[in-house]
Design an enzyme around this catalytic site. Structure first.
Site, PDB file in Angstrom:
ATOM      1  N   CYS A   1      20.469  61.023   0.228  1.00  0.00           N
ATOM      2  CA  CYS A   1      19.239  61.527   0.852  1.00  0.00           C
ATOM      3  C   CYS A   1      19.343  61.529   2.379  1.00  0.00           C
ATOM      4  O   CYS A   1      18.702  62.338   3.036  1.00  0.00           O
ATOM      5  CB  CYS A   1      18.035  60.678   0.454  1.00  0.00           C
ATOM      6  SG  CYS A   1      17.710  60.614  -1.299  1.00  0.00           S
TER       7      CYS A   1
ATOM      8  N   ARG B   1       5.229  65.768   4.715  1.00  0.00           N
ATOM      9  CA  ARG B   1       6.563  66.046   5.265  1.00  0.00           C
ATOM     10  C   ARG B   1       6.683  67.454   5.855  1.00  0.00           C
ATOM     11  O   ARG B   1       7.755  67.816   6.370  1.00  0.00           O
ATOM     12  CB  ARG B   1       7.637  65.843   4.172  1.00  0.00           C
ATOM     13  CG  ARG B   1       7.712  64.410   3.666  1.00  0.00           C
ATOM     14  CD  ARG B   1       8.991  64.171   2.855  1.00  0.00           C
ATOM     15  NE  ARG B   1      10.181  64.247   3.700  1.00  0.00           N
ATOM     16  CZ  ARG B   1      11.427  64.167   3.229  1.00  0.00           C
ATOM     17  NH1 ARG B   1      11.639  64.017   1.926  1.00  0.00           N
ATOM     18  NH2 ARG B   1      12.466  64.238   4.047  1.00  0.00           N
TER      19      ARG B   1
ATOM     20  N   ASP C   1       9.653  59.897   6.781  1.00  0.00           N
ATOM     21  CA  ASP C   1      10.666  60.303   5.800  1.00  0.00           C
ATOM     22  C   ASP C   1      11.748  61.199   6.405  1.00  0.00           C
ATOM     23  O   ASP C   1      12.621  61.678   5.683  1.00  0.00           O
ATOM     24  CB  ASP C   1      10.002  61.057   4.636  1.00  0.00           C
ATOM     25  CG  ASP C   1       9.503  60.124   3.541  1.00  0.00           C
ATOM     26  OD1 ASP C   1      10.055  59.004   3.403  1.00  0.00           O
ATOM     27  OD2 ASP C   1       8.567  60.518   2.818  1.00  0.00           O
TER      28      ASP C   1
ATOM     29  N   ARG D   1       9.567  68.933  -7.074  1.00  0.00           N
ATOM     30  CA  ARG D   1       9.471  69.359  -5.678  1.00  0.00           C
ATOM     31  C   ARG D   1       9.762  70.851  -5.503  1.00  0.00           C
ATOM     32  O   ARG D   1       8.926  71.597  -5.005  1.00  0.00           O
ATOM     33  CB  ARG D   1      10.427  68.538  -4.807  1.00  0.00           C
ATOM     34  CG  ARG D   1      10.144  67.034  -4.838  1.00  0.00           C
ATOM     35  CD  ARG D   1       8.826  66.710  -4.173  1.00  0.00           C
ATOM     36  NE  ARG D   1       8.526  65.293  -4.174  1.00  0.00           N
ATOM     37  CZ  ARG D   1       8.907  64.430  -3.249  1.00  0.00           C
ATOM     38  NH1 ARG D   1       9.623  64.827  -2.229  1.00  0.00           N
ATOM     39  NH2 ARG D   1       8.560  63.157  -3.339  1.00  0.00           N
TER      40      ARG D   1
ATOM     41  N   HIS E   1      14.076  64.345  -7.350  1.00  0.00           N
ATOM     42  CA  HIS E   1      14.987  65.290  -6.696  1.00  0.00           C
ATOM     43  C   HIS E   1      16.280  65.307  -7.517  1.00  0.00           C
ATOM     44  O   HIS E   1      16.717  64.251  -7.994  1.00  0.00           O
ATOM     45  CB  HIS E   1      15.362  64.826  -5.283  1.00  0.00           C
ATOM     46  CG  HIS E   1      14.416  65.220  -4.194  1.00  0.00           C
ATOM     47  ND1 HIS E   1      14.139  64.390  -3.123  1.00  0.00           N
ATOM     48  CD2 HIS E   1      13.719  66.371  -3.961  1.00  0.00           C
ATOM     49  CE1 HIS E   1      13.305  65.004  -2.293  1.00  0.00           C
ATOM     50  NE2 HIS E   1      13.024  66.204  -2.780  1.00  0.00           N
TER      51      HIS E   1
HETATM   52  N1  ARG Z   1      10.125  59.597   0.514  1.00  0.00           N
HETATM   53  C1  ARG Z   1      10.927  60.782   0.437  1.00  0.00           C
HETATM   54  C2  ARG Z   1      10.226  61.804  -0.419  1.00  0.00           C
HETATM   55  O1  ARG Z   1       9.641  61.434  -1.391  1.00  0.00           O
HETATM   56  C3  ARG Z   1      12.273  60.471  -0.103  1.00  0.00           C
HETATM   57  C4  ARG Z   1      13.200  61.631  -0.081  1.00  0.00           C
HETATM   58  C5  ARG Z   1      14.537  61.330  -0.689  1.00  0.00           C
HETATM   59  N2  ARG Z   1      15.444  62.364  -0.475  1.00  0.00           N
HETATM   60  C6  ARG Z   1      16.287  62.882  -1.375  1.00  0.00           C
HETATM   61  N3  ARG Z   1      17.154  63.766  -0.982  1.00  0.00           N
HETATM   62  N4  ARG Z   1      16.202  62.577  -2.655  1.00  0.00           N
HETATM   63  O2  ARG Z   1      10.238  62.979  -0.136  1.00  0.00           O
END
Ligand code: ARG
Length: 272
Positions: free
Chosen positions: A262, A93, A68, A139, A168
């Protein structure tokens, strides 16, 4: 209405190690095949497009085992040369954060701060004029918002996300100008919807269809708006407002729940 583009400075990360082998958002289905070469080709086109538009793009080295990492927007929030490095919500991550920390330190950023609370950089922090709109709910920890306000020196407005597909803030809202945004109302709690309606009565509102193809995961520069090509309704509305929408295909990356924005971290006040 005539719109003026301003050259930007971005940080991106080539999706060399792209795959979907875990799931931390509803878009990610590890059973579905991915194609890293296609992801790289789509990303290369986006990178080239930013250069053609006159922007400066720096790169961070992609690390194996961090599929990612292509989503550079999540690495930090950079305002006036201060980099607030992310603290990722998920273990998968977490190791991206030290890579960003090292990148900003080695580039001579005036202040490089490590976050105490979970926050995923520009995924949830969007600078609109003088204020930062800050997402929470999936998040970024609500407590991180006060930390961002203190470290970045800008007033923060908390917005609560309620739909797991739009986990997000940058999947549900894009900054078009100092006082102008576009967003998908259903992604927000009723209270946050009222907040947005009061702050931006004239906002562009996205349909279900445009939101679902990540149309709001867009990168505007004041005049041009780079966005997923499938977001045709949004593109028409932007054109009617004097913007120049530029559609691009990054559907391979959408398998991980990410798109144009992203992949793009804005470096505001980057050292010369
Ligand atoms: N797979 C990543 C996650 O879930 C995607 C992140 C997407 N980034 C964003 N800025 N929305 O963290």
């Amino acid at each position: 209405m005539s719109r003026a583009a301003r050259p930007r400075h971005y940080l991106m990360c080539r999706p060399t190690h792209f795959t979907v082998d875990y799931s931390i958002n509803p878009w990610m289905e590890p059973a579905k095949p991915t194609d890293a070469a296609l992801a790289v080709a789509q990303w290369e086109r986006l990178h080239e497009l930013f250069l053609e538009l006159g922007h400066t793009v720096e790169l961070i080295e992609p690390l194996p085992g961090l599929p990612d990492m292509v989503f550079a927007a999540n690495g930090a929030t950079v305002v006036d040369g201060t980099a607030l490095v992310a603290r990722f919500r998920h273990r998968e991550r977490a190791d991206e954060a030290p890579a960003y920390l090292e990148w900003f330190r080695s580039r001579g950023y005036r202040t490089v701060a490590q976050a105490g609370f979970a926050n995923e950089g520009e995924g949830d922090y969007l600078l609109v004029g003088e204020r930062i709109l800050a997402g929470t709910g999936f998040r970024t920890d609500r407590r991180a918002h006060a930390e961002a306000e203190r470290l970045l020196g800008r007033p923060v407005v908390t917005l609560e996300l309620v739909d797991p597909r739009y986990y997000h803030l940058d999947t549900a809202l894009a900054v078009l100008g100092d006082d102008e945004v576009m967003y998908y109302p259903a992604a927000f709690s009723p209270e946050s919807r009222r907040t947005l309606a009061a702050l931006y009565p004239d906002a562009v509102l996205a349909s279900d269809e445009d939101a679902a193809v990540f149309g709001l995961n867009a990168v505007p520069d004041g005049r041009r708006v780079v966005l997923p090509e499938a977001a045709v309704g949004l593109a028409a509305r932007l054109r009617a407002r004097g913007f120049e929408p530029i559609g691009i295909d990054v559907t391979e990356l959408l398998k991980a729940g990410g798109s144009v924005k992203c992949c793009t971290l804005e470096l505001r006040g980057a050292p010369a």
